[in-house]
Design a protein around this motif. Structure first.
Motif, PDB file in Angstrom:
ATOM      1  N   SER A 178       0.826  -1.216   0.000  1.00  0.00           N
ATOM      2  CA  SER A 178       0.000   0.000   0.000  1.00  0.00           C
ATOM      3  C   SER A 178       0.855   1.259   0.000  1.00  0.00           C
ATOM      4  CB  SER A 178      -0.926   0.016   1.217  1.00  0.00           C
ATOM      5  OG  SER A 178      -0.186   0.072   2.420  1.00  0.00           O
ATOM      6  N   ALA A 229      -0.150   5.986   4.383  1.00  0.00           N
ATOM      7  CA  ALA A 229      -1.504   6.066   4.929  1.00  0.00           C
ATOM      8  C   ALA A 229      -2.249   7.308   4.496  1.00  0.00           C
ATOM      9  CB  ALA A 229      -1.442   5.995   6.459  1.00  0.00           C
ATOM     10  N   CYS A 286      -3.386   6.443   0.846  1.00  0.00           N
ATOM     11  CA  CYS A 286      -3.781   5.071   0.519  1.00  0.00           C
ATOM     12  C   CYS A 286      -5.230   4.991   0.041  1.00  0.00           C
ATOM     13  CB  CYS A 286      -3.573   4.185   1.751  1.00  0.00           C
ATOM     14  SG  CYS A 286      -3.965   2.447   1.501  1.00  0.00           S
ATOM     15  N   LYS A 287      -6.105   5.800   0.650  1.00  0.00           N
ATOM     16  CA  LYS A 287      -7.538   5.718   0.345  1.00  0.00           C
ATOM     17  C   LYS A 287      -7.942   6.546  -0.880  1.00  0.00           C
ATOM     18  CE  LYS A 287      -9.167   4.731   5.038  1.00  0.00           C
ATOM     19  NZ  LYS A 287     -10.091   5.129   6.122  1.00  0.00           N
ATOM     20  N   ASN A 347      -1.812   1.428  -4.895  1.00  0.00           N
ATOM     21  CA  ASN A 347      -1.740   0.282  -4.001  1.00  0.00           C
ATOM     22  C   ASN A 347      -1.704  -0.964  -4.889  1.00  0.00           C
ATOM     23  OD1 ASN A 347      -2.227   2.024  -1.720  1.00  0.00           O
ATOM     24  ND2 ASN A 347      -4.404   1.941  -2.246  1.00  0.00           N
ATOM     25  N   ARG A 359     -11.610  -4.712   2.502  1.00  0.00           N
ATOM     26  CA  ARG A 359     -10.640  -3.795   3.105  1.00  0.00           C
ATOM     27  C   ARG A 359     -11.221  -2.384   3.162  1.00  0.00           C
ATOM     28  NH1 ARG A 359      -5.291  -5.902   3.667  1.00  0.00           N
ATOM     29  NH2 ARG A 359      -4.773  -3.775   4.310  1.00  0.00           N
ATOM     30  N   HIS A 360     -10.888  -1.655   4.211  1.00  0.00           N
ATOM     31  CA  HIS A 360     -11.410  -0.301   4.393  1.00  0.00           C
ATOM     32  C   HIS A 360     -10.340   0.767   4.195  1.00  0.00           C
ATOM     33  CE1 HIS A 360     -15.092  -2.096   5.869  1.00  0.00           C
ATOM     34  NE2 HIS A 360     -14.406  -2.785   6.762  1.00  0.00           N
ATOM     35  N   ASP A 361      -9.154   0.369   3.724  1.00  0.00           N
ATOM     36  CA  ASP A 361      -8.070   1.323   3.543  1.00  0.00           C
ATOM     37  C   ASP A 361      -7.786   1.595   2.074  1.00  0.00           C
ATOM     38  OD1 ASP A 361      -7.185  -1.233   3.070  1.00  0.00           O
ATOM     39  OD2 ASP A 361      -5.303  -1.051   4.189  1.00  0.00           O
TER      40      ASP A 361
END
Length: 340
Positions: A99, A102, A105-106, A138, A173-175
């Motif tokens: 990934s 942070a 990432c989304k 990612n 996945r939530h990321d």
């Protein structure tokens, strides 16, 4: 990692089976004579041909120790998590989740990477490094069943099941941004991608699909690699078919085709045929002179071409961003009330 074409079976079990088959033929000839023995011989040859096809296509043991040693992303300074994915038929797939930092990432695309017919996913790390740093995606790398540290035995039905299981995993996945899912497949992986993209359910979950140096069907590849007369073998005798040329017409997601014009394994004309038959209204063909089957990704302009295609998709307005056809609905309603 070098993909391979047709190779002679090396399995000891196959050799024992062939010896046993000829022993059976001799016994049959002794008791029943020539015609019955000839029929039995033909049936045995067909069975050997049918069941040996997996050994001709799937090469998880090349190079040596590919089933027990899988290079990890940290060897190329890539952050990763090792994950296990369960398929509906209870196979466990070995995968790497790589990934972006942070904070982004989304918001970036997520690329699901499917490799070719030899080795394991760890042999593709240099290409994945380029995707990570040039395209800022990612990445989920998946090892098919029977490859690397995954359980099971490879087959056409198995590999397409693995692809759907990997997509389902990403949905949990939530990321990441689920609206920016990209399927990428090279060689055999391209056939797996086309199958998933043609699915009416899974195709709707994709932002786009990318295939590189893939083929139109196993039968077409056999004609190219063995002899033109192979085309007369009935299709039902092919255990693995991968009818990508038929499936591609059912694909409506945006599609990118990357073809190395120096590919001496999968003829570039197959990629052109896939592009011409693709049912998507948004498709693009990138032909890279000098790109061979295994190293098209090192040619200048490779990542830039993919990045341009993805940027074009990201800049398109979503259906909710399109302006309404009527600028003032209340005036229309007022006229309807007066008319009544």
């Amino acid at each position: 990692m070098k993909e391979v074409g047709i190779a002679l079976p090396k399995s000891r079990g196959v050799g024992v089976g062939i010896v046993g088959a000829f022993l059976l033929i001799f016994i049959f000839y002794y008791f029943y004579g020539g015609y019955m023995t000839l029929t039995l011989f033909a049936v045995i040859l067909l069975l050997i041909f049918y069941h040996a096809q997996d050994l001709l296509l799937y090469h998880p043991d090349l190079p040596t120790n590919s089933r027990i040693y899988v290079p990890i992303p940290t060897m190329h300074n890539l952050p990763h998590l090792t994950v296990s994915i369960k398929t509906p038929d209870d196979v466990t797939l070995h995968a790497f989740w790589i990934s972006q930092p942070a904070e982004r990432c989304k918001s970036v695309p997520t690329l699901l990477y499917f490799h070719g017919n030899a080795g394991n996913m760890g042999h593709r790390m240099q290409n994945v490094w380029g995707i990570y740093h040039h395209l800022h995606c990612n990445i989920l790398m998946v090892e098919y069943r029977g490859y690397g540290l995954s359980t099971g035995v490879p087959s056409e039905r198995g590999l397409v099941t693995d692809a759907r299981a990997a997509i389902d995993y990403l949905q949990t996945r939530h990321d990441l941004d689920h609206s920016q899912l990209i399927l990428f497949g090279r060689s055999l992986g391209g056939a797996v991608v086309i199958d998933a993209a043609a699915d009416t359910v899974y195709g709707q979950k994709l932002m786009c699909a990318i295939v590189e140096n893939t083929f139109t069907s196993i039968r077409d590849m056999a004609v190219e690699l063995v002899h033109p007369t192979v085309k007369y073998i009935p299709n039902l005798l092919y255990k693995n078919k991968y009818h990508s040329l038929n499936k591609i017409s059912k694909c409506s997601v945006p599609f990118l085709f990357i073809s190395g014009l120096a590919d001496n394994l999968v003829p570039p004309h197959m990629m052109r045929a896939l592009y011409n038959n693709c049912g998507s209204e948004q498709k693009r063909m990138i032909e890279l002179p000098g790109g061979s089957h295994n190293d098209t990704w090192i040619v200048d302009g490779y990542y830039q071409s993919i990045g341009g295609f993805l940027l074009e998709l990201q800049q398109q307005p979503s259906p909710l961003q399109k302006p309404p056809e009527k600028s003032n609905v209340w005036i229309e309603l007022e006229h309807k009330i007066i008319d009544v």
